[in-house]
Design an enzyme around this catalytic site. Structure first.
Site, PDB file in Angstrom:
ATOM      1  CB  SER A 227      86.531  46.701  47.488  1.00 44.56           C
ATOM      2  OG  SER A 227      85.438  47.546  47.602  1.00 44.56           O
ATOM      3  CG  HIS A 362      83.068  46.194  43.802  1.00 43.92           C
ATOM      4  ND1 HIS A 362      84.136  46.951  43.372  1.00 43.92           N
ATOM      5  CD2 HIS A 362      83.076  46.279  45.163  1.00 43.92           C
ATOM      6  CE1 HIS A 362      84.751  47.457  44.421  1.00 43.92           C
ATOM      7  NE2 HIS A 362      84.140  47.053  45.515  1.00 43.92           N
TER       8      HIS A 362
HETATM    9  C1  MCU Z   1      85.165  50.561  47.263  1.00 46.83           C
HETATM   10  O1  MCU Z   1      85.369  50.160  48.579  1.00 46.83           O
HETATM   11  C2  MCU Z   1      84.345  50.140  49.555  1.00 46.83           C
HETATM   12  C3  MCU Z   1      83.562  51.432  49.593  1.00 46.83           C
HETATM   13  O2  MCU Z   1      84.457  52.521  49.807  1.00 46.83           O
HETATM   14  C4  MCU Z   1      82.545  51.355  50.724  1.00 46.83           C
HETATM   15  O3  MCU Z   1      81.754  52.510  50.775  1.00 46.83           O
HETATM   16  C5  MCU Z   1      81.646  50.165  50.529  1.00 46.83           C
HETATM   17  O4  MCU Z   1      80.777  50.038  51.623  1.00 46.83           O
HETATM   18  O5  MCU Z   1      82.443  49.008  50.467  1.00 46.83           O
HETATM   19  C6  MCU Z   1      83.353  48.973  49.402  1.00 46.83           C
HETATM   20  C7  MCU Z   1      83.970  47.618  49.519  1.00 46.83           C
HETATM   21  O6  MCU Z   1      84.925  47.431  50.227  1.00 46.83           O
HETATM   22  O7  MCU Z   1      83.297  46.628  48.914  1.00 46.83           O
HETATM   23  C8  MCU Z   1      83.756  45.305  49.101  1.00 46.83           C
END
Ligand code: MCU
Length: 413
Positions: A227, A362
């Protein structure tokens, strides 16, 4: 006689003109990376192979190495902030501590790093988990926080608390963390750049210790994160050439997705994460990027196919998930399709893999992506022979190449 001299002079002038125009960034086998560009509007994905600012197209692997330095400089200038070079001094040691929790004994091995630069000193640690069988030195995977992919039992894991280096709670985290204690709160480096700097210091530290103590083979290092930490893993892999295998997991927008493609995906009616949103959410990018983020990404002389391309000819496996709109799945697929052309140009297409599926949470690694993950570990960190790492798969995304790519792929090998 006079006319021969005149012709020779004309030829000399012409050839020197040609050299300046065609090889402005590649003069007498030396790489020059000017970064003060006149920004230009490019609604397509920019050409990874042509030097920005009026240069020639790269035509061999050394020129690619020069071009990748230019791409790195441009990314720092417009999106990621300045990545400081190797600091003045660094010392390291490894300490072991034991603790008991709910009746079980836990041993933690910490790689402790002390860095001095510009008369300031910081200390930070990363934990090392060595394999419990066999003898080192072992290959290792460096992970931001902790890996969200299964690490084979014969590979060590090194976990870095990246938030300790540069905080990433929200937009108010700018300039907070040990990196900024060292380089000042006004350092232009974004959080992802600060983390990449710390990864390089981990590798410096491992290299500085006797092999009998570190027990890590520093020529067989992987890098991962999921992420937001997957975006960061991609940046670290791009800027640190000692990383042999980069595995960004579900990095999405700001990672393996392209800004232009995400904007287009949104314009076509999909809910995706674009730069216009992401810059207000957190401090992963530099403040300079704010000038482009509000639907001006066409002005950038790069996109993330070129950030990923900086890893070539080293290995990369991007793991993706279509289940979350903010991962911008179509953008990731298209962006990585474009990125892979850099590996194609270098004659090593099978060092770049992309695997995208859906229907799972996720950062919960999906078992059906295990074969490709195993293949990349086996080939690039464990030196297995005859492993097939050709993988480029999606469940349902498409990419209109004719709309986005107007450049050709040179043969650089
Ligand atoms: C996918 O990564 C991020 C995303 O870009 C953000 O908008 C969200 O708030 O958090 C995601 C993440 O890091 O989830 C753990």
């Amino acid at each position: 006689m006079k006319s021969i001299i005149f012709k020779l002079q004309a030829l000399a002038i012409l050839s020197s003109l040609f050299c300046t125009v065609a090889s402005k960034h590649w003069v007498q086998n030396q790489c020059h990376v000017p970064i003060n560009l006149t920004l230009y509007n490019n609604t397509k994905l920019p050409d990874p192979f042509t030097f920005a600012g009026g240069g020639a197209k790269t035509s061999n692997a050394s020129q690619w190495d020069c071009r990748r330095k230019q791409i790195g400089a441009l990314l720092q200038k417009y999106e990621l902030g300045h990545l400081p070079p190797k600091p003045a001094s660094l010392t390291a040691n490894i300490t072991t501590s034991n603790a008991t929790y709910l009746g079980t004994n836990y041993t933690t091995n910490n790689l402790n790093i002390q860095v001095t630069d510009r008369n300031k000193t910081i200390s930070f640690s990363a934990s090392i988990i060595w394999p419990t069988t066999g003898e080192g030195p072992w290959p290792a995977v460096i992970a931001y926080a902790a890996p969200s992919i299964p690490i084979p039992s014969n590979i060590a894991t090194i976990n870095l608390d990246n938030d300790d280096i540069a905080q990433q709670n929200d937009a108010s985290s700018r300039g907070i963390g040990k990196f900024y204690d060292l380089y000042g709160i006004n350092a232009t480096a974004s959080a992802m750049t600060a983390w990449a700097w710390a990864v390089s210091r981990i590798i410096d530290a491992l290299e500085s210790l006797p092999i009998s103590e570190a027990k890590i083979n520093t020529t067989r290092l992987g890098m991962t994160g999921c992420s937001r930490n997957g975006k960061g893993a991609l940046v670290a892999g791009a800027f640190e050439p000692r990383i042999r295998l980069t595995i960004p997991q579900e990095s999405g927008s700001g990672g393996d997705a392209c800004w232009r493609l995400s904007d287009a995906e949104q314009a076509a009616g999909y809910v995706v994460q674009t730069s216009s949103e992401i810059v207000n959410e957190n401090v992963w990018f530099s403040t300079e990027f704010d000038n482009f983020a509000q639907y001006k990404t066409d002005l950038l002389p790069f996109d993330h196919h070129m950030l990923a391309g900086m890893i070539a000819p080293r290995a990369m496996l991007a793991i993706e998930n279509t289940a979350y709109v903010w991962l911008s799945p179509q953008s990731s697929y298209g962006c990585m399709t474009a990125a892979r052309k850099v590996w194609d140009a270098l004659g090593v297409s099978d060092r770049m893999g992309f695997t995208q599926d859906g229907n799972h949470s996720h950062c919960a690694f999906s078992a059906d992506q295990q074969p490709e993950l195993t293949a990349f570990f086996d080939r690039f960190l464990l030196d297995a022979e005859g492993v097939n790492t050709t993988v480029f798969k999606t469940t349902n995304e498409t990419f209109d190449e004719a709309r986005w790519i107007d450049w050709t792929v040179p043969k650089l090998y």
